[in-house]
Design an enzyme around this catalytic site. Structure first.
Site: not given
Length: 822
Positions: A304, A503
């Site tokens: 990521d 997020e």
């Protein structure tokens, strides 16, 4: 005897954790001819070319010439990354960049195609003019695998139309705590439901892959990202190996069986049987032994965004440990040139075995071959660049209708007769930004207007189209109710809820409550103002998760959980109005009855709840009691990380006013009284994606303040210190004042310039300023409304994040000593 029993239980636990995970299976057969072709490609590649294949920069940080020169094998664009950094770039603009990058990659690597990845989270969600579908939480409520598969096919057509072959979807997280800011990316709390729908999306996305159709799917984030303690994004997941396999792995088994070619590693940590949490990006047991060897995954494992930098001993531009643990393709958005150099040097020093490099590149090439990129690159599709392929309105409308959950319907209020005259109120009634949520054109889904969605319709627009302008009155908030013609109102439709986030920005802090009205008091104020009007209220609640809404329910005769329905508000209108689509969705999460998350708490509405159209609910009043002071004993006051925390926002103060910094990635800020720029601001990465603010002081002195309307009692945090992480780029040549404020004419500050000059400039350091030091200088710690004041003159250039007041931090051996001179 007790010691013997404890040892026996530990042995049993460790042996259970060592149990191999079953193989996942895959529809992709072993192809000896393909493997021979990969052997030939590997044999002619240099080490630099191999590492180039393993490197994934962001399009904002790389040019086509860079791709050619460094033989880069992959690029990505994050949320808010567009061709030429133009938000309104169309399909032809995306295709033009894709073709330039593809041509450069073929030349630089000697014929190996590029693979471009992005987050097509709910449709081609980063592209202007694309249809956006409901987020996964709504599709989980619909529970229709055929619908999800169809959305996957439509998304793949849209992505290929821009010349791109890879999406970072589906998310197959199983959410254990609703405070997690990524809850809406999950299909639900049931692992089998997540597995079923994740497989369906994978099948839709990859249909026809290798034959000039479909795009590569990614199962993410491996593994346990939805199970972190307190729902903290990128936090720690405490689970046994068996719990990890049974709860968090089913979505990976199902998507790999469906053919998913890539898996993305997770930011979170997992506590192994010895109880020590370790970051997934460096977790060889899970990445290599479990996923690749035992489950049999032979595709590529991608990291990521700068995730390797969180592995102990690593940086975003150098991490042998992550590659050795099993990461094949490294997402290194901006520091990719340094990553190339460091990784080549690590191989030459023997820190990364050449066999591991060859295995990683083999997996990357295998994915590119299976996806048909050598023969059928999407940038050469006959219909690539066609903007019509971005539009799927009928499907999105059907999906939006299928995701609406009717929680309450006293007196059978819904659906509404089409003869009713409506007052439509609330901040989300005419807001496509709120309807679409995070990961919509921008990363956070913020800074958008309705005009940024040329294909779509708000709920207000849909109701006006369905009923006609004369039947609709509209007011966005309570202030507008005074001039309503109430004689022309039969029913009020209140469209309220959460505003966009993505997020960790969307995390509810561990001590925070699930009470929606604590974060959005304007919604309760609106419904309270409507109580005296004598009109029935149907509330449409737009949100990325179930939250505590007892106070809102008590002020509504009907209540619809609309989730984040996407760009087609007509789908919501269809179920609200008679003779339209029926309410059919069911909760894929328990809806909380309690303000504070608690395991095994009885829900207000259980998993699977949902009324049908016309079905009346039994009137009942719900408790509105909320705890004073949050959900648990607090050890810190959050001030800033990515965004303001605990009610704080960053400001530049001027005489008589404040100027908020806002969410822009770059800005030049000035004091309102003079108009002269004081500070240059940008957003950057210190620990993770866009978590820090970099501030450069200009010609004159400038000041930053983190300020909140509500004062904090710092005396409740014993031995507290103001703690922040920072990196210095340009040192000061005068004082740098750090302090706190406690109301008008009440502040204390100290000069941290000497401390800044003592440390290295290329490292992130943690500063701890004891609150007691400031109290000695006159701070009234019982009523602090500005726990972070930073003031200096040019030259000074630094970045900061993770600003908080933390109990016990004053006792840290590296805390600044008291007294500190003024």
């Amino acid at each position: 005897m007790r010691r013997l029993l404890t040892a026996l239980l530990l042995c049993l636990s460790l042996s259970a954790s060592a149990e191999p995970w079953p193989r996942a299976g895959s529809p992709w057969p072993h192809d000896p001819a393909m493997e021979a072709r990969i052997d030939a490609l590997l044999a002619r590649m240099s080490l630099a070319q191999k590492v180039g294949q393993m490197t994934q920069p962001e399009i904002r940080a790389i040019s086509a010439e860079d791709v050619r020169r460094h033989a880069i094998g992959s690029v990505l664009n994050g949320g808010g990354g567009w061709p030429d950094q133009r938000k309104h770039s169309g399909a032809a603009d995306w295709l033009r960049l894709a073709r330039a990058l593809d041509a450069a990659a073929l030349e630089g690597s000697g014929g190996i195609p590029l693979i471009w990845g992005l987050d097509a989270m709910h449709g081609h969600s980063n592209v202007y003019g694309a249809t956006l579908f409901p987020h996964n939480i709504g599709l989980g409520a619909a529970g229709d695998a055929a619908l999800v598969r169809e959305i996957g096919r439509a998304t793949a057509r849209s992505v290929r139309a821009t010349g791109i072959a890879w999406t970072f979807a589906p998310t197959v997280a199983v959410v254990k705590d609703l405070r997690w800011g990524r809850t809406y990316e999950s299909y639900g709390q049931d692992p089998q439901q997540v597995a079923r729908l994740g497989a369906a999306l994978t099948e839709g996305l990859q249909e026809g892959l290798g034959q000039g159709r479909g795009v590569v799917a990614t199962a993410k984030h491996f593994i346990g990202d939805g199970g972190t303690r307190h729902g903290r994004d990128q936090g720690e997941t405490f689970a046994t190996d068996r719990e990890l396999r049974r709860t968090h792995a089913p979505g990976y088994y199902s998507t790999l069986r469906a053919g998913a070619l890539t898996v993305m590693a997770s930011f979170n940590s997992w506590a192994e049987p010895d109880g020590q949490p370790r970051k997934l990006h460096g977790h060889e047991l899970l990445l290599t032994q479990r996923l690749k060897q035992e489950m049999g995954f032979d595709g590529l494992l991608v990291s990521d965004w700068d995730g390797i930098g969180q592995v102990p001993g690593c940086r975003p531009d150098a991490c042998a440990a992550a590659i050795n643990a099993g990461i094949d393709l490294v997402m290194v958005p901006f520091q990719w040139k340094r990553f190339l150099a460091h990784t080549i040097a690590q191989v030459e020093r023997g820190e990364i075995p050449m066999a591991r490099i060859d295995d990683a590149v083999r997996r990357i090439l295998r994915v590119k071959l299976r996806a048909g990129l050598f023969e059928h690159p999407p940038s050469r599709d006959a219909d690539a660049g066609n903007p019509d392929l971005l539009v799927h309105r009928a499907l999105a409308r059907r999906a939006a209708a299928a995701t609406q959950v009717l929680l309450k319907n006293d007196g059978g209020l819904l659906p509404l007769p089409r003869s009713h005259r409506l007052l439509v109120v609330g901040k989300s009634a005419d807001s496509l930004q709120n309807q679409t949520g995070g990961w919509s054109l921008t990363w956070q889904g913020t800074e958008n207007r309705n005009s940024d969605f040329p294909v779509g319709q708000s709920l207000l627009g849909a109701l006006r189209e369905a009923l006609g302008e004369t039947q609709i009155q509209h007011r966005p908030d309570a202030a507008g109710l005074a001039d309503v013609d109430w004689s022309r109102v039969d029913t009020v439709v209140a469209v309220i809820g959460e505003t966009p986030y993505a997020e960790g920005v969307g995390d509810i802090p561990g001590s925070g409550t699930l009470r929606h009205s604590s974060r959005h008091p304007e919604d309760l104020q609106l419904l309270e103002a409507l109580r005296t009007r004598g009109k029935p209220v149907a509330t449409v609640f737009i949100s990325g998760r179930p939250v505590w809404v007892n106070d809102l329910l008590n002020r509504s005769q009907a209540f619809v959980a609309a989730w984040l329905p996407g760009t087609e508000g007509a789908g919501m209108a269809d179920v609200l109005l008679a003779n339209g689509a029926p309410f059919s969705a069911r909760l894929s999460f328990d809806w909380p009855a309690e303000v504070c998350p608690r395991s095994r708490a009885r829900p207000l509405f259980a998993l699977g709840h949902g009324l049908r159209s016309g079905q009346a609910s039994r009137p009942r009043r719900h408790s509105e009691r909320v705890p004073v002071g949050g959900c648990e004993a607090r050890t810190e006051l959050g001030v800033f990380e990515r965004v303001g925390l605990d009610g704080h926002a960053l400001y530049v103060p001027g005489p008589g006013s404040f100027e908020p910094l806002g969410n822009d990635l770059t800005a030049a800020l000035h004091l309102p009284s003079t108009g002269t720029p004081q500070l240059a601001l940008s957003t950057m990465d210190l620990h993770t994606q866009h978590d820090a603010k970099r501030v450069r002081w200009l010609d004159q002195g400038g000041r930053l303040i983190a300020w909140s309307l509500q004062s904090a009692m710092l005396t409740s945090f014993p031995d507290a210190a103001l703690v922040l992480d920072l990196q210095l780029f340009t040192p000061p040549d005068g004082p740098v004042w750090l302090g706190m404020g406690c109301g008008p004419e009440c502040q204390a500050r100290v000069d941290i310039g000497p401390w800044l000059l003592q440390g290295p400039r290329d490292q992130v350091r943690t500063l701890r300023l004891p609150v007691a030091c400031l109290s000695q200088l006159g701070l009234k710690a019982e009523r602090v409304d500005a726990p972070f004041l930073l003031e200096a003159d040019a030259p000074l250039d630094l970045a900061f994040t993770r600003v908080k007041v933390q109990a016990g931090a004053a006792r840290h051996p590296q805390a600044l000593p008291c007294p500190i001179s003024r």
